[in-house]
Design a protein around this motif. Structure first.
Motif, PDB file in Angstrom:
ATOM      1  N   ILE A 335      -1.634   1.642  -0.302  1.00 34.91           N
ATOM      2  CA  ILE A 335      -2.945   1.263   0.214  1.00 34.91           C
ATOM      3  C   ILE A 335      -2.786   0.748   1.641  1.00 34.91           C
ATOM      4  O   ILE A 335      -2.254  -0.349   1.859  1.00 34.91           O
ATOM      5  CB  ILE A 335      -3.590   0.174  -0.669  1.00 34.91           C
ATOM      6  CG1 ILE A 335      -3.760   0.684  -2.099  1.00 34.91           C
ATOM      7  CG2 ILE A 335      -4.931  -0.265  -0.081  1.00 34.91           C
ATOM      8  CD1 ILE A 335      -4.174  -0.397  -3.081  1.00 34.91           C
ATOM      9  N   ALA A 336      -3.229   1.524   2.617  1.00 34.65           N
ATOM     10  CA  ALA A 336      -3.203   1.076   4.014  1.00 34.65           C
ATOM     11  C   ALA A 336      -4.329   0.085   4.268  1.00 34.65           C
ATOM     12  O   ALA A 336      -4.160  -0.915   4.974  1.00 34.65           O
ATOM     13  CB  ALA A 336      -3.316   2.269   4.954  1.00 34.65           C
ATOM     14  N   PRO A 343      -6.332  -4.701   7.202  1.00 37.41           N
ATOM     15  CA  PRO A 343      -5.531  -5.927   7.278  1.00 37.41           C
ATOM     16  C   PRO A 343      -5.016  -6.206   8.693  1.00 37.41           C
ATOM     17  O   PRO A 343      -4.929  -5.312   9.542  1.00 37.41           O
ATOM     18  CB  PRO A 343      -4.389  -5.668   6.301  1.00 37.41           C
ATOM     19  CG  PRO A 343      -4.300  -4.203   6.170  1.00 37.41           C
ATOM     20  CD  PRO A 343      -5.685  -3.678   6.356  1.00 37.41           C
ATOM     21  N   GLN A 344      -4.665  -7.471   8.898  1.00 41.90           N
ATOM     22  CA  GLN A 344      -4.166  -7.924  10.192  1.00 41.90           C
ATOM     23  C   GLN A 344      -2.759  -7.367  10.463  1.00 41.90           C
ATOM     24  O   GLN A 344      -2.081  -6.897   9.554  1.00 41.90           O
ATOM     25  CB  GLN A 344      -4.200  -9.453  10.228  1.00 41.90           C
ATOM     26  CG  GLN A 344      -5.632  -9.995  10.218  1.00 41.90           C
ATOM     27  CD  GLN A 344      -5.715 -11.487   9.955  1.00 41.90           C
ATOM     28  OE1 GLN A 344      -4.782 -12.114   9.471  1.00 41.90           O
ATOM     29  NE2 GLN A 344      -6.880 -12.073  10.251  1.00 41.90           N
ATOM     30  N   GLY A 457      -0.077  -2.455  -2.011  1.00 43.86           N
ATOM     31  CA  GLY A 457      -0.962  -2.685  -0.885  1.00 43.86           C
ATOM     32  C   GLY A 457      -0.959  -4.135  -0.458  1.00 43.86           C
ATOM     33  O   GLY A 457      -0.132  -4.939  -0.906  1.00 43.86           O
ATOM     34  N   PRO A 458      -1.889  -4.520   0.399  1.00 42.94           N
ATOM     35  CA  PRO A 458      -1.964  -5.900   0.863  1.00 42.94           C
ATOM     36  C   PRO A 458      -2.266  -6.866  -0.281  1.00 42.94           C
ATOM     37  O   PRO A 458      -2.917  -6.505  -1.261  1.00 42.94           O
ATOM     38  CB  PRO A 458      -3.116  -5.879   1.869  1.00 42.94           C
ATOM     39  CG  PRO A 458      -3.226  -4.444   2.303  1.00 42.94           C
ATOM     40  CD  PRO A 458      -2.873  -3.646   1.090  1.00 42.94           C
ATOM     41  N   ALA A 459      -1.797  -8.095  -0.126  1.00 39.89           N
ATOM     42  CA  ALA A 459      -2.166  -9.165  -1.048  1.00 39.89           C
ATOM     43  C   ALA A 459      -3.339  -9.964  -0.494  1.00 39.89           C
ATOM     44  O   ALA A 459      -4.012 -10.689  -1.234  1.00 39.89           O
ATOM     45  CB  ALA A 459      -0.976 -10.092  -1.279  1.00 39.89           C
ATOM     46  N   PHE A 460      -3.571  -9.847   0.806  1.00 45.98           N
ATOM     47  CA  PHE A 460      -4.659 -10.566   1.477  1.00 45.98           C
ATOM     48  C   PHE A 460      -4.940  -9.816   2.763  1.00 45.98           C
ATOM     49  O   PHE A 460      -4.179  -8.936   3.169  1.00 45.98           O
ATOM     50  CB  PHE A 460      -4.222 -12.021   1.753  1.00 45.98           C
ATOM     51  CG  PHE A 460      -5.301 -12.896   2.355  1.00 45.98           C
ATOM     52  CD1 PHE A 460      -6.473 -13.154   1.657  1.00 45.98           C
ATOM     53  CD2 PHE A 460      -5.126 -13.471   3.612  1.00 45.98           C
ATOM     54  CE1 PHE A 460      -7.461 -13.956   2.213  1.00 45.98           C
ATOM     55  CE2 PHE A 460      -6.116 -14.279   4.172  1.00 45.98           C
ATOM     56  CZ  PHE A 460      -7.283 -14.526   3.463  1.00 45.98           C
ATOM     57  N   VAL A 461      -6.028 -10.164   3.418  1.00 44.46           N
ATOM     58  CA  VAL A 461      -6.389  -9.475   4.665  1.00 44.46           C
ATOM     59  C   VAL A 461      -5.410  -9.777   5.791  1.00 44.46           C
ATOM     60  O   VAL A 461      -5.393  -9.087   6.811  1.00 44.46           O
ATOM     61  CB  VAL A 461      -7.822  -9.845   5.114  1.00 44.46           C
ATOM     62  CG1 VAL A 461      -8.836  -9.362   4.086  1.00 44.46           C
ATOM     63  CG2 VAL A 461      -7.950 -11.348   5.357  1.00 44.46           C
TER      64      VAL A 461
END
Length: 557
Positions: A335-336, A343-344, A457-461
């Protein structure tokens, strides 16, 4: 002689309530302070002028002995339990080491709410006596110190639901605590959680929990006290709960492991004094927070071996194979972004690292890597924000204001969408459930169409957020909404000074644009980056099997 006086680092104070409330709060904090031995106090100049990164202070402050440093830094939970069983260390020595380090960690991050060293040492002494007399341990956690989130019921301590007015004294253990106690765990502290237990940060009447690697950032929430304490090595294994990211968020912010199981996998009986209306549609889970994959396995196996479903019929008796679960060729979705918030920069670097590593042709026989986009993430976020508060937030608002406690900004934020709708009736809640289930069906169909076993994927933004800015939990709450299990795991990536968004960046939404602004407004240097791996509902064993397969490939601890 270096002056030592008690203090807690707080670069940003929590809001103030009425004078009467502040007087009661001061008395509460004094009681906590009086539980700390004065020989554990840090030098005053460290408290008054701390570095941004406080994570190394416990090792260098001189309070811990060489053996205590070895105990707290040289082992994970599995290794420490083995060392105690082999009589390399006594349970008393281990308990003392973690008690001392926990108090040091608290002064630097505001991670504790209660501390009971005398009880811990008494319990540890009884375990040492048992091992000496019987030549065997009482169970797999014999002598292992375990930290506990404040709301969890632990005999002889206090708990709350995140508001001052809800503090109560508990005279018996909750189910999970009882299982751990019988397995030999030693309890020595309880840890901070946010007001309402519903922020992805930890800010409460106990104070604001700080990120050990950059104190201008949050340790996350709602299990933020645990995350900071474990990252500071003041705990080797902690218990968290997760209804929107409350295990995974703080674990990611602090660079440790956190596991949110499928609901009703692990017991939560007596975790809360009164029911939480959100669980009419969004079910909470409980799980481990720790530093290694093996420790997650130890946590889950210890509980499930006790057959908790015999006491709590809500639990589903799924046989646990965990890290030994066989996995054929693994199909991994990367997940990009979730189509809602990009995400940052350091999170994007971590995703790129994972994708590149896993796509190496030498793994082609065992891994298939493909791009993955979660189904309707923006819609899920909109729905879950309403479903958290079928009472419109009236319950916690009353609990907060009744004592003169101030309403914190992130409390207002999380019930903002639901508050205008007020208290919902039974029919409205039933329609919410239909809406939720329809989404779950569509999500499953979309997952099947993209044909993956797990997603990473990300865990947070972003990395850990600046204080009072954890607005968007989209990457974690999505999996609470569909009730899929997830683990966050550490990566070699940390946030660096001067990182910028790509020149060709285009916001995916107004929220995405806001996240970019939040990045530009703060300094995230030093913050660790975790990623998240998720599997289908009830595929918790397969999730752990996938982790075992990826362990060496990604060099995971």
């Amino acid at each position: 002689m270096v002056a030592r006086q008690f203090g807690v680092v707080q670069p940003k104070a929590v809001p103030k309530g009425t004078p009467e409330f502040e007087e009661k709060r001061s008395a509460l904090l004094r009681t906590l302070e009086e539980s700390f031995p004065t020989e554990y106090y840090l030098p005053a100049e460290i408290i008054s002028n701390p570095p941004k990164d406080v994570s190394k202070i416990p090792s260098t402050c001189g309070i811990l002995t060489p053996e205590e440093l070895e105990i707290t830094e040289g082992y994970d939970a599995v290794g420490l339990a083995e060392a105690i069983a082999a009589r390399k260390y006594t349970a008393v020595a281990v308990a003392k080491a973690f008690c001392k380090r926990a108090v040091i960690a608290h002064q630097l991050t505001c991670c504790l709410t209660q501390f009971f060293q005398d009880k811990a040492l008494e319990q540890a002494a009884q375990l040492d006596e048992y091992l000496e007399k019987n030549g065997k341990t009482v169970g797999p956690l014999h002598g292992l110190p375990i930290s506990v989130k404040e709301h969890m019921v632990l005999a002889g301590t206090y708990s709350s639901q995140g508001e001052f007015s809800t503090i109560v004294k508990n005279d018996k253990d909750s189910q999970m605590i009882s299982i751990f106690r019988k397995a030999g765990a030693v309890f020595y502290c309880k840890t901070n959680q946010p007001q309402t237990i519903m922020h992805l940060e930890t800010d409460s009447h106990w104070g604001r929990t700080l990120n050990p690697f950059n104190i201008d950032l949050s340790a996350g929430g709602s299990t933020g006290g645990e995350a900071a304490l474990i990252a500071m090595r003041g705990s080797v294994l902690g218990i968290g709960t997760d209804i929107g990211g409350s295990v995974r968020g703080p674990s990611a912010f602090c660079g440790i492991y956190g596991f949110k199981p499928t609901s009703y996998t692990l017991p939560m009986k007596d975790f809360l004094q009164s029911p939480f209306p959100a669980e009419l549609n969004i079910l909470c889970s409980t799980g481990p927070m720790c530093r290694t994959m093996k420790d997650m396995e130890l946590f889950v196996k210890t509980i499930l071996d006790a057959k908790p479903y015999l006491e709590d019929p809500r639990l589903i008796p799924i046989p646990w194979t965990g890290l030994k679960t066989p996995v054929e060729k693994l199909k991994i979705g990367i997940i990009a972004n979730d189509g809602f918030i990009d995400p940052q920069p350091p999170v994007k670097r971590a995703i790129a690292w994972a994708k590149k590593t896993l796509s190496d042709p030498k793994y082609a026989d065992i891994l298939e890597v493909k791009d993955f986009t979660p189904y309707a993430a923006a819609d899920a976020w909109k729905k879950i924000r309403r479903m958290y508060w079928p009472d419109g937030g009236s319950g916690p608002i009353e609990a907060i204001t009744s004592s003169g406690e101030p309403i914190h900004p992130l409390s207002e934020w999380i019930w903002k969408d639901a508050k205008p709708h007020g208290m919902q009736n039974a029919t409205a809640v039933a329609y919410m459930r239909q809406e939720r289930d329809n989404f779950r069906m569509a999500f499953a169909e979309n997952w099947n169409t993209q044909d993956v076993d797990v997603v990473i994927g990300p865990a947070f933004v972003g990395p850990a957020c600046a204080h009072d800015t954890a607005f968007y939990w989209t990457y974690t709450s999505l999996y609470n909404f569909v009730d899929y299990p997830g683990v966050v795991f550490p990566t070699p990536v940390t946030a660096e000074a001067g990182e910028k968004y790509a020149d060709d960046y285009k916001p995916l939404s107004d929220e995405c644009k806001h996240v970019k602004q939040l990045w530009e407004d703060s300094n995230f240097e030093g913050a660790p980056i975790d990623l998240q791996i998720n599997a289908r509902k009830y595929h918790d064993n397969q999730l752990f099997g996938a982790l075992a397969k990826l362990k060496d490939i990604l060099s995971l601890p």
